[in-house]
Design a protein around this motif. Structure first.
Motif, PDB file in Angstrom:
ATOM      1  N   GLY A 194       0.681  -0.747   0.303  1.00  0.00           N
ATOM      2  CA  GLY A 194      -0.098   0.318   0.064  1.00  0.00           C
ATOM      3  C   GLY A 194       1.073   1.169  -0.230  1.00  0.00           C
ATOM      4  O   GLY A 194       0.203   1.797  -0.326  1.00  0.00           O
ATOM      5  N   LYS A 244       3.588   1.642  -5.095  1.00  0.00           N
ATOM      6  CA  LYS A 244       4.677   1.043  -5.937  1.00  0.00           C
ATOM      7  C   LYS A 244       3.507   0.752  -7.436  1.00  0.00           C
ATOM      8  O   LYS A 244       4.413   1.291  -8.836  1.00  0.00           O
ATOM      9  N   THR A 261       0.610   1.568  -8.291  1.00  0.00           N
ATOM     10  CA  THR A 261       0.206   3.352  -8.523  1.00  0.00           C
ATOM     11  C   THR A 261       1.027   3.963  -9.267  1.00  0.00           C
ATOM     12  O   THR A 261       1.066   4.301 -10.508  1.00  0.00           O
TER      13      THR A 261
HETATM   14  N1  LIG Z   1      -8.024   1.828  -7.947  1.00  0.00           N
HETATM   15  C1  LIG Z   1      -8.302   2.295  -6.744  1.00  0.00           C
HETATM   16  N2  LIG Z   1      -9.405   1.926  -5.577  1.00  0.00           N
HETATM   17  C2  LIG Z   1      -8.611   2.737  -4.145  1.00  0.00           C
HETATM   18  N3  LIG Z   1      -7.084   2.934  -3.960  1.00  0.00           N
HETATM   19  C3  LIG Z   1      -6.805   2.128  -4.829  1.00  0.00           C
HETATM   20  C4  LIG Z   1      -6.423   2.068  -5.597  1.00  0.00           C
HETATM   21  N4  LIG Z   1      -5.180   1.918  -6.174  1.00  0.00           N
HETATM   22  C5  LIG Z   1      -4.351   2.186  -5.337  1.00  0.00           C
HETATM   23  N5  LIG Z   1      -5.236   2.525  -3.752  1.00  0.00           N
HETATM   24  C6  LIG Z   1      -4.421   2.554  -2.892  1.00  0.00           C
HETATM   25  O1  LIG Z   1      -3.687   3.240  -2.811  1.00  0.00           O
HETATM   26  C7  LIG Z   1      -2.568   2.822  -1.812  1.00  0.00           C
HETATM   27  C8  LIG Z   1      -1.545   2.549  -2.759  1.00  0.00           C
HETATM   28  O2  LIG Z   1      -2.106   1.253  -3.350  1.00  0.00           O
HETATM   29  P1  LIG Z   1      -0.468   0.701  -4.748  1.00  0.00           P
HETATM   30  O3  LIG Z   1      -1.068  -0.326  -4.778  1.00  0.00           O
HETATM   31  O4  LIG Z   1      -0.017   1.658  -4.929  1.00  0.00           O
HETATM   32  O5  LIG Z   1       0.299  -0.170  -3.428  1.00  0.00           O
HETATM   33  P2  LIG Z   1       1.178  -1.068  -3.489  1.00  0.00           P
HETATM   34  O6  LIG Z   1       2.897  -0.043  -2.795  1.00  0.00           O
HETATM   35  O7  LIG Z   1       1.121  -0.870  -4.959  1.00  0.00           O
HETATM   36  O8  LIG Z   1       0.629  -1.836  -2.768  1.00  0.00           O
HETATM   37  P3  LIG Z   1       1.605  -3.395  -2.773  1.00  0.00           P
HETATM   38  O9  LIG Z   1       2.710  -4.083  -2.191  1.00  0.00           O
HETATM   39  O10 LIG Z   1       0.476  -4.297  -1.281  1.00  0.00           O
HETATM   40  O11 LIG Z   1       1.210  -4.027  -4.054  1.00  0.00           O
HETATM   41  C9  LIG Z   1      -3.410   1.903  -1.055  1.00  0.00           C
HETATM   42  O12 LIG Z   1      -3.968   2.676   0.180  1.00  0.00           O
HETATM   43  C10 LIG Z   1      -3.932   1.626  -2.172  1.00  0.00           C
HETATM   44  O13 LIG Z   1      -5.595   1.066  -1.418  1.00  0.00           O
END
Ligand SMILES: Nc1ncnc2c1ncn2[C@@H]1O[C@H](COP(=O)(O)OP(=O)(O)OP(=O)(O)O)[C@@H](O)[C@H]1O
Length: 233
Positions: free
Chosen positions: A37, A40, A42
């Motif tokens: 979360g 990354k 995103t």
């Molecule tokens: N489409 C979406 N709708 C709502 N919230 C989202 C969406 N995409 C990401 N988020 C939120 O944005 C934040 C960053 O998410 P992201 O997927 O980029 O994290 P991450 O570092 O890739 O996590 P992980 O290691 O679990 O894959 C999190 O709080 C996630 O719940």
């Protein structure tokens, strides 16, 4: 090569990326690390236009994200995106039809190297095989920028090693860039040139892996533990 200027991305009240400004150099293998979360995926999704920033600008080779930038990016998403009813060959033919930089020789070599068979049906193969099939499709193109979102997630250690070998197998240092998000820091430590640690949507630390290790006299795993002292990784 990649420039983010004051980029913020929110989903409702969640701030996924918080005013991020960074220059990511060309021709390197760059790890984007951080806990669940942290933002990354995103970040990678924004580079292919799947997510649009609420504020700020992103440039790749000086261009805004669009048809032109997408033509030289190969993106491996975290999700299982392959059509389950297709064979590996059909999936390859489908992807091939979109991109001019598809390299048929590389595809054939990688099928062998990854111990896959073109006649395998996606829905009938194991998770590890599907991960290798996704990698096969991403690496059969001569893309200038390769984005790998969690390519090692949920995969056994032997398959993870094979995936890492594939990533560095034909890598053209200096000419090609690879961005890789992962939790498997130990496994990728040896192949990363640069690292970007993300914490709650912000850049917590970034730099050259060798230099960071030398300055801190610590491994990347130890540095990561230091950066995220009070967080669950
Ligand atoms: N489409 C979406 N709708 C709502 N919230 C989202 C969406 N995409 C990401 N988020 C939120 O944005 C934040 C960053 O998410 P992201 O997927 O980029 O994290 P991450 O570092 O890739 O996590 P992980 O290691 O679990 O894959 C999190 O709080 C996630 O719940």
């Amino acid at each position: 090569m990649i420039e983010l200027k004051g980029v913020t991305k929110t989903f409702g009240s969640t701030i996924a990326l918080d005013n991020v400004s960074i220059n990511i150099p060309e021709g390197k293998i760059i790890g984007i690390l951080g806990p669940n979360g942290s933002g990354k995926s995103t970040l990678l999704k924004m580079l292919v236009g799947l997510n649009k920033p609420n504020h700020g600008n992103i440039f790749i080779n000086g261009q805004q994200i669009g048809v032109q930038t997408k033509s030289f990016i190969s993106y491996l998403p975290e999700i299982d995106y392959l059509y389950p009813w297709m064979t590996i060959q059909q999936a390859a033919d489908f992807v091939k039809s979109f991109y001019e930089d598809w390299d048929e020789n590389k595809y054939k070599e990688l099928v062998e190297f990854l111990e896959l068979q073109p006649s395998m049906v996606i829905k009938k193969v194991s998770k590890g095989m599907r991960a290798k099939a996704k990698l096969l499709l991403s690496f059969s193109r001569n893309a200038k920028l390769i984005l790998l979102d969690e390519p090692l997630s949920g995969i056994d250690i032997l398959t993870r090693d094979k995936i890492i070998e594939t990533i560095i197998r034909d890598y053209r240092a200096g000419d090609q860039s690879i961005l890789i998000t992962t939790h498997e820091v130990r496994e990728v430590e040896g192949i990363l040139d640069e690292v970007i640690f993300i914490r709650r949507g912000q850049i917590a630390l970034e730099g050259n892996v060798e230099e960071l290790r030398y300055q801190r006299q610590a491994s990347l795993v130890e540095i990561m533990k230091e950066v995220y002292t009070h967080e669950t990784i």
